[in-house]
Design a protein around this motif. Structure first.
Motif, short mmCIF file in Angstrom:
data_model
loop_
_atom_site.label_atom_id
_atom_site.label_comp_id
_atom_site.label_asym_id
_atom_site.label_seq_id
_atom_site.Cartn_x
_atom_site.Cartn_y
_atom_site.Cartn_z
N TRP A 166 9.73 27.94 -49.78
CA TRP A 166 11.10 27.55 -50.11
C TRP A 166 11.50 28.19 -51.42
CZ3 TRP A 166 13.94 24.97 -46.65
CH2 TRP A 166 13.25 24.35 -45.60
N HIS A 167 12.73 28.67 -51.47
CA HIS A 167 13.29 29.24 -52.70
C HIS A 167 13.62 28.10 -53.65
CE1 HIS A 167 16.29 31.19 -55.27
NE2 HIS A 167 15.62 32.30 -54.99
N PRO A 168 13.49 28.31 -54.97
CA PRO A 168 13.80 27.24 -55.93
C PRO A 168 15.19 26.64 -55.74
CG PRO A 168 12.68 29.02 -57.05
CD PRO A 168 12.93 29.49 -55.63
N THR A 169 16.18 27.43 -55.32
CA THR A 169 17.53 26.92 -55.09
C THR A 169 17.52 25.92 -53.94
OG1 THR A 169 18.45 29.02 -55.84
CG2 THR A 169 19.92 27.57 -54.62
N GLU A 170 16.76 26.23 -52.88
CA GLU A 170 16.66 25.32 -51.73
C GLU A 170 15.97 24.02 -52.13
OE1 GLU A 170 16.22 28.31 -47.97
OE2 GLU A 170 14.56 28.26 -49.41
N LEU A 171 15.00 24.12 -53.01
CA LEU A 171 14.31 22.92 -53.50
C LEU A 171 15.27 22.08 -54.33
CD1 LEU A 171 10.90 24.46 -54.56
CD2 LEU A 171 11.34 23.05 -52.55
N HIS A 172 16.00 22.73 -55.20
CA HIS A 172 16.94 22.03 -56.10
C HIS A 172 18.03 21.30 -55.31
CE1 HIS A 172 19.27 21.17 -59.67
NE2 HIS A 172 20.33 21.69 -59.08
N HIS A 173 18.55 21.93 -54.28
CA HIS A 173 19.63 21.34 -53.50
C HIS A 173 19.14 20.37 -52.43
CE1 HIS A 173 22.28 24.96 -54.71
NE2 HIS A 173 22.47 23.96 -55.53
N GLY A 174 17.84 20.27 -52.24
CA GLY A 174 17.31 19.34 -51.26
C GLY A 174 17.30 19.86 -49.83
N ASP A 175 17.60 21.15 -49.66
CA ASP A 175 17.62 21.73 -48.31
C ASP A 175 16.27 21.58 -47.61
OD1 ASP A 175 20.19 22.53 -48.91
OD2 ASP A 175 19.61 24.59 -49.40
N PHE A 176 15.19 21.74 -48.38
CA PHE A 176 13.85 21.65 -47.80
C PHE A 176 13.61 20.27 -47.21
CE2 PHE A 176 13.06 19.54 -51.70
CZ PHE A 176 11.95 18.74 -51.50
N TRP A 177 14.11 19.22 -47.89
CA TRP A 177 13.86 17.87 -47.40
C TRP A 177 14.61 17.60 -46.11
CZ3 TRP A 177 10.51 14.48 -46.91
CH2 TRP A 177 10.83 13.15 -46.55
N GLU A 178 15.81 18.11 -46.00
CA GLU A 178 16.59 17.93 -44.77
C GLU A 178 15.84 18.54 -43.58
OE1 GLU A 178 19.24 16.02 -44.31
OE2 GLU A 178 19.04 15.51 -46.43
N THR A 179 15.20 19.67 -43.79
CA THR A 179 14.44 20.32 -42.72
C THR A 179 13.15 19.56 -42.44
OG1 THR A 179 15.36 22.47 -43.30
CG2 THR A 179 13.33 22.46 -42.02
N LEU A 180 12.42 19.20 -43.49
CA LEU A 180 11.13 18.54 -43.31
C LEU A 180 11.24 17.15 -42.69
CD1 LEU A 180 9.20 19.54 -46.54
CD2 LEU A 180 8.94 20.46 -44.24
N LYS A 181 12.23 16.38 -43.09
CA LYS A 181 12.29 15.01 -42.59
C LYS A 181 12.61 14.95 -41.09
CE LYS A 181 17.01 13.69 -43.87
NZ LYS A 181 17.78 12.83 -44.76
N GLN A 182 13.12 16.03 -40.54
CA GLN A 182 13.34 16.10 -39.09
C GLN A 182 12.01 16.21 -38.35
OE1 GLN A 182 16.00 19.35 -38.28
NE2 GLN A 182 17.50 18.63 -39.77
N ASN A 183 10.98 16.68 -39.03
CA ASN A 183 9.69 16.92 -38.39
C ASN A 183 8.56 16.05 -38.91
OD1 ASN A 183 10.57 19.19 -36.72
ND2 ASN A 183 10.90 20.19 -38.68
N VAL A 184 8.87 15.11 -39.80
CA VAL A 184 7.85 14.26 -40.39
C VAL A 184 8.14 12.82 -40.03
CG1 VAL A 184 6.82 13.47 -42.55
CG2 VAL A 184 7.48 15.85 -42.31
N CYS A 185 7.13 12.12 -39.60
CA CYS A 185 7.29 10.69 -39.28
C CYS A 185 6.90 9.88 -40.50
CB CYS A 185 6.40 10.33 -38.09
SG CYS A 185 6.47 8.58 -37.69
N LEU A 186 7.81 9.19 -41.09
CA LEU A 186 7.51 8.36 -42.26
C LEU A 186 7.22 6.94 -41.80
CD1 LEU A 186 10.32 9.60 -44.65
CD2 LEU A 186 7.92 10.28 -44.63
N LEU A 187 6.17 6.39 -42.30
CA LEU A 187 5.79 5.03 -41.92
C LEU A 187 6.47 4.03 -42.82
CD1 LEU A 187 2.00 5.60 -41.28
CD2 LEU A 187 3.84 5.51 -39.61
#
Length: 109
Positions: A88-109
């Motif tokens: 992930w590019h630092p800009t994507e990390l800063h804006h939270g783009d990475f989380w939007e992608t990851l949470k679609q594929n991660v099951c949080l308990l």
């Protein structure tokens, strides 16, 4: 200690005198259990022998030393695509783009 272990026909390098990148480029093969040096070796074009199935390079490496004199060069195309997809590019990390992608594929308990 490890300094007392020496093997015939193996060159030992002082880690203060050479970078990991240069050491991997000069090596004929890298032997490891589970280490980031395996990734450095693969990126340098050096074949790897890895012994831990949790290693980042396990799927594109040998798992025994039987062919150490004539190591296998695996196709690393899909592996590098998979690795690149996880960056992930630092800009994507800063804006939270990475989380939007990851949470679609991660099951949080």
């Amino acid at each position: 200690g490890w300094d007392d272990i020496r093997m015939k026909n193996v060159t030992y390098m002082d880690s203060k005198s050479i970078t990991i990148h240069d050491a991997c480029k000069k090596a004929k093969v890298t032997v490891l259990v589970n280490s980031n040096s395996g990734v450095d070796s693969i990126l340098a074009g050096t074949p790897v022998i890895s012994f831990d199935s949790g290693s980042m390079v396990y799927d594109i490496s040998q798992h025994d030393v039987d062919r150490i004199e004539n190591p296998t060069y695996f196709d690393r195309t899909q592996w590098i695509h998979n690795l690149s997809y996880c960056q992930w590019h630092p800009t994507e990390l800063h804006h939270g783009d990475f989380w939007e992608t990851l949470k679609q594929n991660v099951c949080l308990l």
